[in-house]
Enzyme design. Sequence first.
Site, PDB file in Angstrom:
ATOM      1  N   CYS A   2       0.821  -1.201   0.000  1.00 27.56           N
ATOM      2  CA  CYS A   2       0.000   0.000   0.000  1.00 27.56           C
ATOM      3  C   CYS A   2       0.864   1.263   0.000  1.00 27.56           C
ATOM      4  CB  CYS A   2      -0.936   0.080   1.198  1.00 27.56           C
ATOM      5  SG  CYS A   2      -1.888  -1.404   1.450  1.00 27.56           S
ATOM      6  N   ARG A  27       3.035   0.382  -5.388  1.00 29.46           N
ATOM      7  CA  ARG A  27       2.916  -0.298  -4.095  1.00 29.46           C
ATOM      8  C   ARG A  27       1.639  -1.120  -3.977  1.00 29.46           C
ATOM      9  NH1 ARG A  27       5.391   1.663   0.547  1.00 29.46           N
ATOM     10  NH2 ARG A  27       7.300   2.705  -0.033  1.00 29.46           N
ATOM     11  N   TRP A  74      -2.818  -2.763  -1.529  1.00 27.88           N
ATOM     12  CA  TRP A  74      -2.513  -4.142  -1.907  1.00 27.88           C
ATOM     13  C   TRP A  74      -3.108  -4.967  -0.772  1.00 27.88           C
ATOM     14  CZ3 TRP A  74       0.350  -8.212   0.233  1.00 27.88           C
ATOM     15  CH2 TRP A  74       0.574  -9.291  -0.628  1.00 27.88           C
ATOM     16  N   ASN A  98      -0.465   1.499   5.794  1.00 24.06           N
ATOM     17  CA  ASN A  98       0.367   0.543   5.055  1.00 24.06           C
ATOM     18  C   ASN A  98       0.994  -0.374   6.088  1.00 24.06           C
ATOM     19  OD1 ASN A  98       2.233  -0.779   3.404  1.00 24.06           O
ATOM     20  ND2 ASN A  98       3.726   0.887   3.584  1.00 24.06           N
ATOM     21  N   GLY A  99       0.738  -1.683   5.990  1.00 27.39           N
ATOM     22  CA  GLY A  99       1.319  -2.622   6.954  1.00 27.39           C
ATOM     23  C   GLY A  99       0.287  -3.641   7.378  1.00 27.39           C
ATOM     24  N   GLU A 478      14.601 -17.723 -12.729  1.00 27.82           N
ATOM     25  CA  GLU A 478      14.101 -16.393 -13.091  1.00 27.82           C
ATOM     26  C   GLU A 478      13.136 -16.479 -14.278  1.00 27.82           C
ATOM     27  OE1 GLU A 478      13.891 -13.669 -11.760  1.00 27.82           O
ATOM     28  OE2 GLU A 478      13.658 -12.180 -13.329  1.00 27.82           O
ATOM     29  N   LYS A 482       9.212 -15.282 -14.198  1.00 29.04           N
ATOM     30  CA  LYS A 482       8.662 -14.285 -15.132  1.00 29.04           C
ATOM     31  C   LYS A 482       7.397 -14.826 -15.784  1.00 29.04           C
ATOM     32  CE  LYS A 482      10.283 -11.401 -14.118  1.00 29.04           C
ATOM     33  NZ  LYS A 482      11.440 -11.003 -13.356  1.00 29.04           N
ATOM     34  N   GLU A 485       4.448 -15.087 -13.231  1.00 27.06           N
ATOM     35  CA  GLU A 485       4.058 -13.745 -12.793  1.00 27.06           C
ATOM     36  C   GLU A 485       3.228 -13.021 -13.850  1.00 27.06           C
ATOM     37  OE1 GLU A 485       7.652 -11.467 -12.279  1.00 27.06           O
ATOM     38  OE2 GLU A 485       6.721 -10.151 -10.815  1.00 27.06           O
ATOM     39  N   HIS A 501      15.234 -36.952  -9.605  1.00 26.46           N
ATOM     40  CA  HIS A 501      14.938 -37.204  -8.191  1.00 26.46           C
ATOM     41  C   HIS A 501      13.483 -36.871  -7.837  1.00 26.46           C
ATOM     42  CE1 HIS A 501      19.094 -38.128  -7.546  1.00 26.46           C
ATOM     43  NE2 HIS A 501      19.434 -36.997  -8.147  1.00 26.46           N
ATOM     44  N   LYS A 601       4.704  -3.600  -7.235  1.00 21.46           N
ATOM     45  CA  LYS A 601       6.123  -3.413  -7.571  1.00 21.46           C
ATOM     46  C   LYS A 601       6.986  -3.444  -6.325  1.00 21.46           C
ATOM     47  CE  LYS A 601       9.487  -2.508 -10.403  1.00 21.46           C
ATOM     48  NZ  LYS A 601       9.993  -3.728 -11.053  1.00 21.46           N
TER      49      LYS A 601
END
Length: 606
Positions: A2, A27, A74, A98-99, A478, A482, A485, A501, A601
């Site tokens: 947030c 945010r 968020w 925020n939190g 990575e 990507k 996401e 395995h 972000k």
Amino acid sequence: MCGIIGINSNKPVSSTIVNSLKKLEYRGYDSAGIATLSSGLINEVKSEGRVDNLEKNSLVQNMEGTIGIGHVRWATHGSPNSINAHPHSSQNVSVVHNGIIENSTLLKKFLVSKGHKFKSQTDTEVIVHLITENLKTDNIVNSIKKTLKSLHGSFALGIIFKDQPDLIVGARRGSPLAVGYGPNENYLGSDSYALKSMTNKITYLNDGEFCIIKKDHVEFFNEEGIKINKKVLELSSTEEKYNKGDYKHFMAKEIEEQPLTLKNGINEYVDKSNNDINIYNFPWKTNEISSVTLIGCGTAYHSCLMAKYWFEELTSLDVSVDIASEFRYRKNRFKKDSLYVFVSQSGETADTYAALDLCKQNNMKTCAVVNVIESSIARDSEFVLPIHCGTEIGVASTKAFLGQILILYIMSLKIGLWRKDINKEIFGKKLKDLKELPNLVEKTLLTDNKIQTISGTFNEAKGSMFLGRGFSYPIALEGALKLKELSYVHAEGYPAGEMKHGPLALIEEGMPVVVLAPRDNYYKKTISNMQEVIARGAKVLLITNKSKDEIVSENIWEKIEVESTNEDLLPFLLTIPLQKLAYYSALKKGYDIDKPRNLAKSVTVE
Ligand code: AGP
């Protein structure tokens, strides 16, 4: 996460708050809201989704009031709808937060027993009612002090009061908060970036502190409610203008910018005339360090993992890598001769910051590798190595990833030379290759059309795997991150040698598998692992580098060849097709590429 903003002015504030909220959308973008004070009342407008929706609301366009607070959310507690959107208000108090309030269930029980009625499912609403309750017996300072003491967890707060039409209260524990100073107006914001169009004069609150913001001055208090003095910092006043240009998405632009951002990074650290690396003012002697621990989250964690391979190759240091959210709660063995490196694009990631804080409490050597140099992690680390890749807007990190691994590579090379773990000749040769890297990335970026076509198969499949060994393993992780996401399909990164395995059981006819097999030390082993998945029906997309030698393998579905360079630098080039694969998959699906669902972000909650 947030983002929060507050403005106390003598002009109407709603449109300025909305503009600042747009800057804070990195945010969170689940909902947005604003509250102002006018004619002795709290006015509140909230909308689901982006700030654009809030801006279009006619109630916001006609909103009066010269004092107000705003929020982008968020969601943590309660689904992302307009009821759970902030601000949350009682008749007397309105709060943006925020939190996370960890004891909200208990506090709610107590407040309900006192007759308070709750409208939302959020943890934040308890703050509103606690302040309202405390104000029955206490003045502003004492009621804030008392409220903050009852809260467990993390918060940055902006608060306005119906009966105090000349002030905003800001408070912080865990989540960052900045105060800004303007002409006849003052501000509150989650960071200096949100305030930059209004001021470059900033004070950062420390944990436990709160403040009262009036139009003409700001008072600061410690957690005991005792007045304190704080420094005003003057930040650079140039506001970076960053737009999409002719690109459809920021992500597309950020991928294409990489030759330039790498060039900038190299120019900052590589001394061309002396063929050397300049890391000025490194605060420790390298013989004081015998191990390095690299810490980050998400893509930044993959950068740390990548760096482990380079540090082990180029230095004699012991290297460990940690996910910040794990590190911060583990029983760590802090060693005096260890260097702790915190990697973060935003420099605000809550878990990474908490890991840094823990290291500082244990008097460890701390170094930040960050993009945002005004960030909390940069400010609070002993030493900072900026990655110089410019603003990154796309939630999926691209140019910041290459920027991070560039600086970590430069760091490992220089430490290797300082410690005499590599000789000048090897150092010089590697530096020469490094200078060529931006050109090679530029050429690799030209491999395009094939990836667009291939991406359809990944979208249609139930899931996919990304395999690599050695230097290519972090890149496989990575690449998978990507893809999930951005295109919301299951993708898993794995060390190619580990498939037998367990995960090999997932392979079935037609499953797309990306195999990263550049011509390095691991090449032959990876090709054998590739055969094993092909034998079980996988459709293999092989990504390798250009070479005269034929690939001795049949039944490869598709092959992409990146440029060639020394094996240390191949990971940079292998990353490019993976970024594009994720981009085109999401593009085909019509998803919101720069703001994927459920993400933000900057992750400022733990
Ligand atoms: C990357 O694509 C992600 N969006 C995410 O994993 C990100 O790298 C992570 O949240 C860490 O962020 P930071 O670099 O700002 O600390």
